[in-house]
Design a protein around this motif. Structure first.
Motif, PDB file in Angstrom:
ATOM      1  N   VAL A   1      -3.046  -7.140  -4.901  1.00 52.75           N
ATOM      2  CA  VAL A   1      -1.626  -7.280  -5.229  1.00 52.75           C
ATOM      3  C   VAL A   1      -1.237  -8.752  -5.154  1.00 52.75           C
ATOM      4  O   VAL A   1      -1.466  -9.397  -4.127  1.00 52.75           O
ATOM      5  CB  VAL A   1      -0.764  -6.468  -4.234  1.00 52.75           C
TER       6      VAL A   1
ATOM      7  N   LEU B   1      -6.762  -2.082  -0.223  1.00 58.49           N
ATOM      8  CA  LEU B   1      -5.861  -3.010  -0.915  1.00 58.49           C
ATOM      9  C   LEU B   1      -5.840  -4.370  -0.232  1.00 58.49           C
ATOM     10  O   LEU B   1      -5.924  -4.466   0.996  1.00 58.49           O
ATOM     11  CB  LEU B   1      -4.462  -2.383  -0.912  1.00 58.49           C
TER      12      LEU B   1
ATOM     13  N   ALA C   1       0.841  -1.210   0.000  1.00 57.68           N
ATOM     14  CA  ALA C   1       0.000   0.000   0.000  1.00 57.68           C
ATOM     15  C   ALA C   1       0.870   1.251   0.000  1.00 57.68           C
ATOM     16  O   ALA C   1       0.607   2.217  -0.721  1.00 57.68           O
ATOM     17  CB  ALA C   1      -0.923  -0.010   1.228  1.00 57.68           C
TER      18      ALA C   1
ATOM     19  N   ARG D   1      -8.030  -4.472 -11.445  1.00 57.32           N
ATOM     20  CA  ARG D   1      -7.642  -4.256 -10.035  1.00 57.32           C
ATOM     21  C   ARG D   1      -6.402  -5.055  -9.635  1.00 57.32           C
ATOM     22  O   ARG D   1      -5.822  -4.813  -8.590  1.00 57.32           O
ATOM     23  CB  ARG D   1      -8.791  -4.657  -9.113  1.00 57.32           C
TER      24      ARG D   1
ATOM     25  N   HIS E   1      -7.184  -2.378  -5.137  1.00 54.49           N
ATOM     26  CA  HIS E   1      -6.059  -3.133  -5.670  1.00 54.49           C
ATOM     27  C   HIS E   1      -5.990  -4.523  -5.041  1.00 54.49           C
ATOM     28  O   HIS E   1      -6.134  -4.653  -3.825  1.00 54.49           O
ATOM     29  CB  HIS E   1      -4.716  -2.444  -5.353  1.00 54.49           C
TER      30      HIS E   1
ATOM     31  N   VAL F   1     -11.996  -4.114  -2.609  1.00 50.52           N
ATOM     32  CA  VAL F   1     -10.719  -3.385  -2.600  1.00 50.52           C
ATOM     33  C   VAL F   1     -10.385  -2.847  -3.998  1.00 50.52           C
ATOM     34  O   VAL F   1     -10.765  -3.424  -5.005  1.00 50.52           O
ATOM     35  CB  VAL F   1      -9.551  -4.293  -2.135  1.00 50.52           C
TER      36      VAL F   1
END
Ligand SMILES: [Zn+2]
Length: 332
Positions: free
Chosen positions: A272, A158, A134, A310, A270, A268
């Motif tokens: 990851v 995130l 983040a 995303r 993102h 969210v």
């Protein structure tokens, strides 16, 4: 209470140190007052309580010295470690890979003493990775788009998905880590997805991580040529091996399901992709995005959520978890 503080809020004009303690190495990062990475360090892990505390103290001193600073310039130290972490008490237990398997280890207190009283916070390794991702994503934005105030507090929700031995997610929501009442928030690897699937070590059957994890992938496509199993699988699939294409597709679909689960639960911005499997890089991202597009084809609702947009890869070449630990450590 520290946990209520916004992540990334600088406590002073001082630096902070973050450590990511793994089974083979300790990665360290020194963050400057504005959240920039000033220095990094890497040391081998010495297993057992004494070795870990001594190694962590040495890593802190080395990374600080590397930037020409002293411990007086440091507001606090954050530490990410696998195992069962009580972040409020600063203790860890059941960190089997680190030789900490018995009694609770008061790691924060022991390291603080070794560093002359510097404040130390301890956090689960996945959570520090989420905070680090983040922080790095936020800093990669143009200034005008960053969160107001500190300039480094994450402004967008995130999830950090670790594709490694297992599958789990760390969550940063509204600028805060979401641990859950028992620390189980984000344990999506143990959502059963196949009632007829294999038994999972957790005691259930057909858990998501029995398909979507580095371990599952290595079982489905064992390495034969001395490279990591994910690399060999993706190479074989690219070369047109039909079995490899099928195994890769199943894996990508399962990771896509994890992404979908996270977005449908906490929406969210993102997601990851991190952990060992993420070292595949772009080919992994493309496979997961393709699977997400495929899953959305029949659903205008899923299409409207633009799941494929995303997903991002964890930042490469930066010790993400150590950076996240330093962000938490700056609370002092
Ligand atoms: Zn399970």
């Amino acid at each position: 209470m520290a946990a209520a503080q916004q992540i990334g809020t600088p406590s002073s004009g001082l630096c902070s140190v973050g450590l990511d303690i793994g089974g083979t190495k300790i990665l360290g990062a020194l963050l400057g007052p504005d959240g920039e990475v000033l220095a990094t360090v890497r040391l081998p892990t010495v297993r057992g309580a004494e070795g870990i505390v001594a190694g962590a103290a040495q890593a802190v001193r080395e990374v600080v010295a590397q930037a020409g600073r002293t411990l007086d310039d440091v507001a606090g130290v954050g530490l990410g470690i696998p195992g069962i972490v009580d972040h409020a008490a600063g203790t860890v237990r059941h960190a089997v890979n680190l030789g900490v398997d018995g009694a609770e280890l008061p790691l924060a207190d022991l390291l603080s003493v070794a560093l002359g009283g510097l404040p130390v916070v301890v956090e689960n390794d996945l959570n520090v990775a989420a905070v680090g991702a983040a922080h790095i994503l936020e800093r990669s934005k143009p200034d005008r788009d960053r969160a107001a105030g500190s300039g480094v507090a994450p402004s967008e929700d995130l999830a950090f998905v670790a594709l490694g031995t297992g599958l789990a997610a760390g969550l940063v929501l509204e600028g805060h880590l979401r641990r859950g009442v028992s620390g189980a928030a984000g344990e999506i690897g143990h959502v059963p997805v196949d009632p007829a699937g294999p038994e999972c070590p957790c005691g259930q059957r057909g858990c998501l991580e029995t398909i979507a994890s580095g371990t599952a992938l290595a079982a489905a496509w064992p390495a034969r040529h001395g490279k990591p199993a994910p690399v060999e699988l993706f190479e074989a699939a690219a070369a047109g091996d039909a079995d490899a294409v099928a195994v890769k597709a199943r894996f990508a679909e399962a990771v896509a399901s994890a992404v979908r689960l996270l977005v449908l639960t906490v929406d969210v911005r993102h997601v990851v992709l991190g952990g060992g499997v993420s070292h595949l890089g772009e080919p992994l991202l493309e496979a997961v995005q393709e699977a997400l597009r495929e899953q959305a084809k029949s659903s205008p609702f899923l299409t409207s959520l633009a799941l494929h947009e995303r997903v991002v890869l964890a930042p490469q070449g930066v010790p993400v978890a150590a950076v996240g630990a330093a962000v938490l450590g700056r609370r002092g």
